[in-house]
Write a protein that holds these residues in place. Structure first.
Motif, PDB file in Angstrom:
ATOM      1  N   GLY A 120      29.844  -4.498  -5.745  1.00 34.86           N
ATOM      2  CA  GLY A 120      28.546  -5.164  -5.810  1.00 34.86           C
ATOM      3  C   GLY A 120      28.270  -5.604  -7.235  1.00 34.86           C
ATOM      4  N   ALA A 121      27.795  -6.851  -7.388  1.00 30.76           N
ATOM      5  CA  ALA A 121      27.558  -7.424  -8.712  1.00 30.76           C
ATOM      6  C   ALA A 121      26.111  -7.877  -8.837  1.00 30.76           C
ATOM      7  CB  ALA A 121      28.515  -8.584  -8.981  1.00 30.76           C
ATOM      8  N   GLY A 122      25.210  -7.070  -8.315  1.00 28.20           N
ATOM      9  CA  GLY A 122      23.787  -7.317  -8.541  1.00 28.20           C
ATOM     10  C   GLY A 122      23.344  -6.611  -9.813  1.00 28.20           C
ATOM     11  N   PHE A 123      22.040  -6.439  -9.958  1.00 32.08           N
ATOM     12  CA  PHE A 123      21.539  -5.811 -11.186  1.00 32.08           C
ATOM     13  C   PHE A 123      22.087  -4.399 -11.360  1.00 32.08           C
ATOM     14  CE2 PHE A 123      18.323  -9.157 -10.834  1.00 32.08           C
ATOM     15  CZ  PHE A 123      18.377  -9.645 -12.131  1.00 32.08           C
ATOM     16  N   PHE A 177      36.407  -8.709 -13.314  1.00 24.36           N
ATOM     17  CA  PHE A 177      35.676  -9.125 -12.119  1.00 24.36           C
ATOM     18  C   PHE A 177      36.654  -9.621 -11.064  1.00 24.36           C
ATOM     19  CE2 PHE A 177      32.351  -9.078 -15.203  1.00 24.36           C
ATOM     20  CZ  PHE A 177      31.196  -8.776 -14.494  1.00 24.36           C
ATOM     21  N   VAL A 178      36.525  -9.113  -9.859  1.00 19.83           N
ATOM     22  CA  VAL A 178      37.276  -9.632  -8.710  1.00 19.83           C
ATOM     23  C   VAL A 178      36.220 -10.125  -7.737  1.00 19.83           C
ATOM     24  CG1 VAL A 178      38.927  -9.082  -6.890  1.00 19.83           C
ATOM     25  CG2 VAL A 178      39.101  -7.934  -9.118  1.00 19.83           C
ATOM     26  N   MET A 179      35.960 -11.442  -7.793  1.00 19.88           N
ATOM     27  CA  MET A 179      34.834 -11.993  -7.048  1.00 19.88           C
ATOM     28  C   MET A 179      35.313 -12.637  -5.741  1.00 19.88           C
ATOM     29  SD  MET A 179      32.409 -11.009  -8.994  1.00 19.88           S
ATOM     30  CE  MET A 179      30.999 -11.778  -8.208  1.00 19.88           C
ATOM     31  N   LYS A 180      34.352 -13.020  -4.915  1.00 18.93           N
ATOM     32  CA  LYS A 180      34.603 -13.593  -3.587  1.00 18.93           C
ATOM     33  C   LYS A 180      35.526 -12.676  -2.784  1.00 18.93           C
ATOM     34  CE  LYS A 180      33.967 -18.332  -5.191  1.00 18.93           C
ATOM     35  NZ  LYS A 180      34.595 -19.624  -5.444  1.00 18.93           N
ATOM     36  N   THR A 181      35.298 -11.390  -2.929  1.00 20.19           N
ATOM     37  CA  THR A 181      36.199 -10.400  -2.350  1.00 20.19           C
ATOM     38  C   THR A 181      35.379  -9.257  -1.765  1.00 20.19           C
ATOM     39  OG1 THR A 181      37.889 -10.912  -4.000  1.00 20.19           O
ATOM     40  CG2 THR A 181      38.059  -8.767  -2.928  1.00 20.19           C
ATOM     41  N   PRO A 211      28.401 -12.662 -11.038  1.00 22.95           N
ATOM     42  CA  PRO A 211      27.414 -11.578 -10.943  1.00 22.95           C
ATOM     43  C   PRO A 211      25.981 -12.089 -10.980  1.00 22.95           C
ATOM     44  CG  PRO A 211      28.451 -11.616 -13.109  1.00 22.95           C
ATOM     45  CD  PRO A 211      29.212 -12.574 -12.257  1.00 22.95           C
ATOM     46  N   ILE A 212      25.151 -11.524 -10.126  1.00 20.08           N
ATOM     47  CA  ILE A 212      23.706 -11.824 -10.059  1.00 20.08           C
ATOM     48  C   ILE A 212      23.437 -13.323  -9.931  1.00 20.08           C
ATOM     49  CG2 ILE A 212      21.447 -10.970 -10.832  1.00 20.08           C
ATOM     50  CD1 ILE A 212      22.730  -9.190 -12.822  1.00 20.08           C
ATOM     51  N   THR A 213      24.311 -14.048  -9.236  1.00 18.09           N
ATOM     52  CA  THR A 213      24.076 -15.482  -9.025  1.00 18.09           C
ATOM     53  C   THR A 213      22.718 -15.685  -8.380  1.00 18.09           C
ATOM     54  OG1 THR A 213      26.421 -15.756  -8.688  1.00 18.09           O
ATOM     55  CG2 THR A 213      25.025 -17.585  -8.023  1.00 18.09           C
ATOM     56  N   ARG A 214      22.409 -14.792  -7.425  1.00 23.21           N
ATOM     57  CA  ARG A 214      21.064 -14.748  -6.887  1.00 23.21           C
ATOM     58  C   ARG A 214      20.388 -13.545  -7.498  1.00 23.21           C
ATOM     59  NH1 ARG A 214      18.068 -16.299  -2.153  1.00 23.21           N
ATOM     60  NH2 ARG A 214      16.698 -14.591  -1.594  1.00 23.21           N
ATOM     61  N   PRO A 215      19.338 -13.675  -8.234  1.00 22.78           N
ATOM     62  CA  PRO A 215      18.512 -14.866  -8.373  1.00 22.78           C
ATOM     63  C   PRO A 215      18.712 -15.672  -9.658  1.00 22.78           C
ATOM     64  CG  PRO A 215      17.277 -12.994  -9.180  1.00 22.78           C
ATOM     65  CD  PRO A 215      18.664 -12.487  -8.822  1.00 22.78           C
ATOM     66  N   LEU A 216      19.687 -15.325 -10.520  1.00 18.36           N
ATOM     67  CA  LEU A 216      19.721 -15.954 -11.854  1.00 18.36           C
ATOM     68  C   LEU A 216      20.137 -17.412 -11.829  1.00 18.36           C
ATOM     69  CD1 LEU A 216      21.258 -13.154 -14.132  1.00 18.36           C
ATOM     70  CD2 LEU A 216      18.850 -13.672 -13.688  1.00 18.36           C
ATOM     71  N   VAL A 253      33.918  -5.539  -8.062  1.00 19.03           N
ATOM     72  CA  VAL A 253      34.390  -6.262  -6.874  1.00 19.03           C
ATOM     73  C   VAL A 253      33.156  -6.684  -6.073  1.00 19.03           C
ATOM     74  CG1 VAL A 253      35.737  -6.124  -4.742  1.00 19.03           C
ATOM     75  CG2 VAL A 253      36.492  -4.867  -6.783  1.00 19.03           C
ATOM     76  N   ALA A 254      33.044  -7.966  -5.779  1.00 16.77           N
ATOM     77  CA  ALA A 254      31.844  -8.428  -5.068  1.00 16.77           C
ATOM     78  C   ALA A 254      32.125  -9.721  -4.317  1.00 16.77           C
ATOM     79  CB  ALA A 254      30.691  -8.635  -6.048  1.00 16.77           C
ATOM     80  N   PRO A 255      31.336  -9.981  -3.271  1.00 18.18           N
ATOM     81  CA  PRO A 255      31.575 -11.170  -2.446  1.00 18.18           C
ATOM     82  C   PRO A 255      31.118 -12.482  -3.077  1.00 18.18           C
ATOM     83  CG  PRO A 255      29.763  -9.856  -1.559  1.00 18.18           C
ATOM     84  CD  PRO A 255      30.337  -9.076  -2.685  1.00 18.18           C
ATOM     85  N   GLY A 256      30.187 -12.447  -4.013  1.00 18.30           N
ATOM     86  CA  GLY A 256      29.644 -13.680  -4.585  1.00 18.30           C
ATOM     87  C   GLY A 256      30.611 -14.353  -5.551  1.00 18.30           C
ATOM     88  N   SER A 257      30.190 -15.503  -6.084  1.00 18.03           N
ATOM     89  CA  SER A 257      31.066 -16.234  -7.008  1.00 18.03           C
ATOM     90  C   SER A 257      30.962 -15.680  -8.427  1.00 18.03           C
ATOM     91  CB  SER A 257      30.715 -17.720  -6.994  1.00 18.03           C
ATOM     92  OG  SER A 257      29.387 -17.919  -7.453  1.00 18.03           O
TER      93      SER A 257
END
Lengths: 64, 391
Positions: free
Chosen positions: B149-152, B201-205, B177-182, B171-175
């Motif tokens: 998870g790449a939230g706050f 970072f291993v994103m979109k995963t 970190p914290i794309t939403r809401p930043l 590791v996080a599903p987004g593109s």
């Protein structure tokens, strides 16, 4: 009667939330650093307590 | 005997409700029932100071005010059910408490990874003080830490673990970190700064399974790749604690729906006169933005909603309830401060500063500012706050 206010400057991150609650006590200076008046009239108690509540770092204290 | 105000949930929202009731003149009995053993404490340090040093409950506990000295705190006790028709709640000891007014402040609990071998040790979430103290023991220099998870919370834990000398992979599903809401631009910059500190970072995963027999030894990614680790931190969002309210006539899809006075709303749309919800668990419309009810998981919301309830209770409201959401985040020497609901924006643009240094972004919906967020530049960010005041 007066109240004494203390800010733990090792905790304070200068987020300035207190400024909105007690503008006569707290302010950010030109360098965005917190400055405050350490002694105030009792009538400021409610404002200072509100400032304590909104401080993200919980760095503000009323000294007994 | 007067039936008490019962507040279910003994965290910041519960405490602030008790304090605000007293401040607005209620002198009757108040009982606060909470599942945790600890008296109310401040949660934001849990992902930072509490992980980084031997911080005790005392250091994060909210100060007790004289006005709430006579509040009856029932801690270490979980409320299991409520009967709103008869005005009672029943706790885990089997005791039933009658209330005159009920304030729901049960907040959230972390979502956990749902995998087959879920019993492994070394898995952590960060919501309670005990969670953070448990994680702190495992964040030893050189430890391989995967933050899911790449939230706050994920980013703050990653930064703290890195500062402690851990090898950290997010590791996080987004593109980013914290794309939403930043927004993408600021999120990319945040990632760049984390990477400069040595975080991977291993994103979109996403993670499909865990490796290990007794303790977690790695995570299996949806690509089939395995990342070995000693510690797994799951920061993948939350569930609302509303199960205890089921079976009553409440709208409980995504928290407790309330009206503008924080009164819990029945499925018919009518509000319960003596049942309120506050904090993370409350879903309410904010006239600053529109009439869509949302839960807002910002630190100021428990305090603001508690105050509103006390004002309503005392018959001292002035105008509609329209709290200005605010949040902050500390990651290394990056200090983020924001106002508004950034996630509503259809346009995000740099309004001051330099993205690689200190900067301020404005968030706009149909051309109207709905949020502002800065790294540093406090006075500039604060100057935009008035844009959100109700006109």
């Amino acid at each position: 009667m007066t109240i004494k206010i203390e800010v733990d400057m090792t905790k304070c991150q200068h987020y300035g939330q207190c400024v909105f609650e007690a503008p006569d006590i707290f302010r950010l200076n030109a360098d965005d650093k917190l400055e405050y008046t350490a002694e105030a009239d009792d009538s400021e108690l409610a404002n200072v307590e509100a400032a304590i509540d909104v401080c993200p770092m919980q760095a503000i204290f009323i000294v007994k | 005997m007067t039936k008490p105000v019962i507040i279910v949930g003994a965290s910041m929202g519960g405490l602030r409700a008790a304090e605000a009731l007293r401040r607005f003149g209620y002198a009757g009995p108040i009982t606060v029932i909470g599942e945790e053993h600890h008296a109310p404490y401040n949660r934001p340090p849990l992902s930072k100071e509490v992980l980084a040093a031997e911080v005790s409950h005392e250091a994060v506990a909210f100060p007790q005010r004289e006005s709430t000295a006579d509040v009856n705190w029932v801690l270490g006790t979980r409320v299991e059910s409520a009967d709103l028709e008869h005005g009672t709640v029943t706790d885990s000891e089997g005791e039933t408490h009658a209330y005159g007014t009920l304030i729901i402040a049960t907040g959230l609990r972390p979502k956990r990874l749902e995998v087959q071998n879920a019993e492994l040790i070394g898995r952590h979430a960060v919501r309670t003080l005990d969670d953070a103290i448990g994680l702190r023991k495992d964040l030893k220099p050189g430890a391989r830490v995967v933050v899911l998870g790449a939230g706050f919370i994920g980013c703050e834990v990653a930064a703290t673990a890195r500062k402690l000398g851990c090898e950290v992979t997010v590791v996080a599903p987004g593109s980013h970190p914290i794309t939403r809401p930043l927004g993408v631009e600021l999120a990319k910059e945040l990632q760049r700064r984390h990477e400069a500190m040595g975080v991977k970072f291993v994103m979109k995963t996403s993670v499909t399974d865990l490796v290990g027999t007794t303790a977690v030894e790695g995570v299996v990614l949806d690509s089939g790749e395995i990342i070995l680790c000693d510690v797994l931190v799951e920061a993948i969002g939350s569930h609302t604690n509303t199960e205890w309210l089921e079976g009553n006539d409440l709208e409980l899809s995504n928290g407790v729906l309330t009206d503008n006075d924080m009164r819990a709303v029945k499925t018919s749309g009518e509000a319960w006169p003596n049942v309120f919800a506050i904090g993370d668990v409350a879903r309410f419309a904010n006239p600053l933005f529109d009439d869509e009810a949302r839960r807002v998981e910002h630190w100021n919301i428990p305090t603001d909603t508690a105050k509103r309830v006390a004002q309503v209770f005392a018959g001292q409201t002035q105008g509609p309830f329209a709290p200005i959401p605010s949040f902050w985040s500390d990651q290394y020497d990056i200090h983020i401060l924001a106002y508004g609901l950034l996630a509503l924006a259809d346009e995000v643009k740099l309004v001051a500063g330099d993205i690689q240094g200190e900067c301020v972004f404005g968030y706009y919906r149909e051309g109207k500012m709905v949020g502002v967020c800065g790294i540093g530049m406090r006075t500039t960010v604060m100057g935009y706050r008035k844009e959100f005041e109700l006109k």
